[in-house]
Design a protein around this motif. Structure first.
Motif, short mmCIF file in Angstrom:
data_model
loop_
_atom_site.label_atom_id
_atom_site.label_comp_id
_atom_site.label_asym_id
_atom_site.label_seq_id
_atom_site.Cartn_x
_atom_site.Cartn_y
_atom_site.Cartn_z
N ASP A 162 0.52 -1.26 0.00
CA ASP A 162 -0.11 0.14 -0.06
C ASP A 162 0.79 1.29 0.04
OD1 ASP A 162 0.98 -0.40 2.58
OD2 ASP A 162 -0.89 0.17 3.70
N THR A 164 2.57 4.52 -1.13
CA THR A 164 2.25 5.47 -2.24
C THR A 164 3.83 6.07 -2.45
OG1 THR A 164 2.07 7.19 -0.38
CG2 THR A 164 0.09 6.32 -1.25
N ARG A 227 -0.83 4.67 -6.65
CA ARG A 227 -0.10 4.56 -5.45
C ARG A 227 1.28 5.31 -5.84
NH1 ARG A 227 2.45 0.47 -3.76
NH2 ARG A 227 1.94 -1.02 -5.23
N ASN A 230 0.67 9.55 -6.09
CA ASN A 230 0.31 10.24 -4.98
C ASN A 230 1.54 10.38 -4.14
OD1 ASN A 230 -0.76 10.80 -2.47
ND2 ASN A 230 -2.07 9.03 -2.46
N TRP A 247 -7.04 9.14 -5.64
CA TRP A 247 -5.81 9.21 -4.56
C TRP A 247 -5.76 7.90 -3.99
CZ3 TRP A 247 -2.77 13.15 -3.65
CH2 TRP A 247 -3.17 14.62 -4.17
N GLN A 248 -6.76 7.13 -4.05
CA GLN A 248 -6.40 5.76 -3.72
C GLN A 248 -7.65 4.89 -4.28
OE1 GLN A 248 -6.86 5.58 0.65
NE2 GLN A 248 -7.00 3.44 0.79
N GLN A 250 -7.66 0.24 -5.66
CA GLN A 250 -7.16 -0.98 -5.41
C GLN A 250 -7.70 -1.88 -6.58
OE1 GLN A 250 -7.94 -2.66 -1.51
NE2 GLN A 250 -9.65 -3.88 -2.18
N GLN A 284 -10.80 6.84 -2.85
CA GLN A 284 -10.54 8.15 -2.45
C GLN A 284 -10.47 8.91 -3.62
OE1 GLN A 284 -6.91 9.84 -0.12
NE2 GLN A 284 -8.56 10.80 0.84
#
Length: 318
Positions: A162, A164, A227, A230, A247-248, A250, A284
């Motif tokens: 995870d 960034t 990722r 950002n 921004w986020q 998966q 996000q």
């Protein structure tokens, strides 16, 4: 007791400022700081000092900001400091051999990768984009090439699933400070190791254009892009012809057959969008003119704005 060896420090962004602070905290004698000239920044586009310059001024260190080292005057000024070494971290200039030859014992570079992998300007983000599981810091003796010098010290750093670009940057910045302090304390016992050019990869500079999401890519690749980009340049697509920053997100499985860019579902977990392989779950987002928010908050506050069957990107239709 002998006085600390005189050092010049050359760097510009926060990554370099972290290393400079580590050197100062360790008691090193920084006789001058070189950094890029002040650049316009912010909404007012007023000239702004680099993070390295701001830190140097806090410590009352002499600051030099030449545009380049093409003039005899710039070279003469560098020589006047009579430094044993120059420590370089993300300075922003490719230093010619005539600069590298001025400090008595040359120049050391703090590079944010495990060389020879990811030579170049954006090693942190390129490592994430490639799906690397490990990166690190290399302290090397500089030569006139692009990150091609002999390696003196390497410290490794895992890349979390995870991570960034910003999060990994901050860890590597701290590790870079630790590495240069460690290297300077053990120079007599460090053996220069030539790089294997056949293993080299190039980390080209980030470009805003590459952050535009191409839904025809696999979801796993797009998740890495989100990722890596950002906090900059931030992955983005189009919603009703307006930018939508991601921004986020998966990657997740999806039933094959949906047109890439099609919204598959919207629920409390996020917004699932079809890719050429799998789907990207947007978690996000930041609509035009708004702050970043969870996808769930966006769906709750703007019902009907994004619904299954809609298309994101250049061609949007229901």
């Amino acid at each position: 007791m002998t006085s600390p060896s005189p050092l010049i420090f050359a760097g510009t962004p926060s990554f370099a400022a972290t290393a400079l602070r580590a050197l100062l905290d360790a008691g090193h004698n920084i006789v001058a700081v070189y950094t890029q000239p002040d650049r316009p920044a912010g909404r007012g586009r007023k000239p702004q000092a680099s993070p390295v310059k701001q830190l140097a001024l806090e410590y009352d260190l002499p600051v030099c900001q030449p545009e380049n080292f093409n003039s005899d005057a710039a070279l003469a000024e560098l020589a006047r400091w009579q430094a044993d070494r120059m420590i370089v971290a993300a300075y922003g200039l490719l230093l010619p051999q005539k600069v590298l030859d001025i400090p008595r014992h040359g120049c050391l570079n703090i590079h944010a990768s495990l060389l020879p992998r990811w030579r170049g300007a954006a090693p942190i983000q390129r490592a994430i984009l490639a799906g690397d599981r490990e990166t690190g810091i290399t302290i090397m003796q500089m030569d006139a090439g692009l990150d091609t010098g002999d390696m003196l010290l390497k410290l490794s750093c895992p890349i979390a699933p995870d991570d960034t670009g910003g999060r990994l940057h901050d860890r590597l910045a701290k590790l870079g400070g630790e590495a240069i302090v460690q290297a300077l304390a053990n120079l007599d016992s460090l053996t220069p190791q030539p790089q294997d050019d056949s293993q080299a990869t190039y980390a080209r500079k980030l470009d805003k254009a590459e952050a535009r999401i191409d839904w025809h890519k696999p979801a796993g690749q797009l998740a890495r892009e989100v990722r890596a980009f950002n906090p900059w340049p931030v992955s983005h697509t189009l919603l009703d012809a307006q930018p939508l920053r991601i921004w986020q997100a998966q990657a997740q499985p999806a039933t094959p057959g949906a047109t890439p860019g099609t919204v598959l579902s919207t629920d409390v977990d996020g917004i699932a969008v079809a890719c050429c392989e799998g789907s990207l779950l947007l978690q996000q987002i930041q609509p035009a003119g708004s702050k970043a928010m969870s996808a769930a908050a966006f769906l709750h506050g703007r019902p009907g704005r994004i619904e299954p069957g809609m298309r994101l990107g250049d061609s949007q239709s229901t």
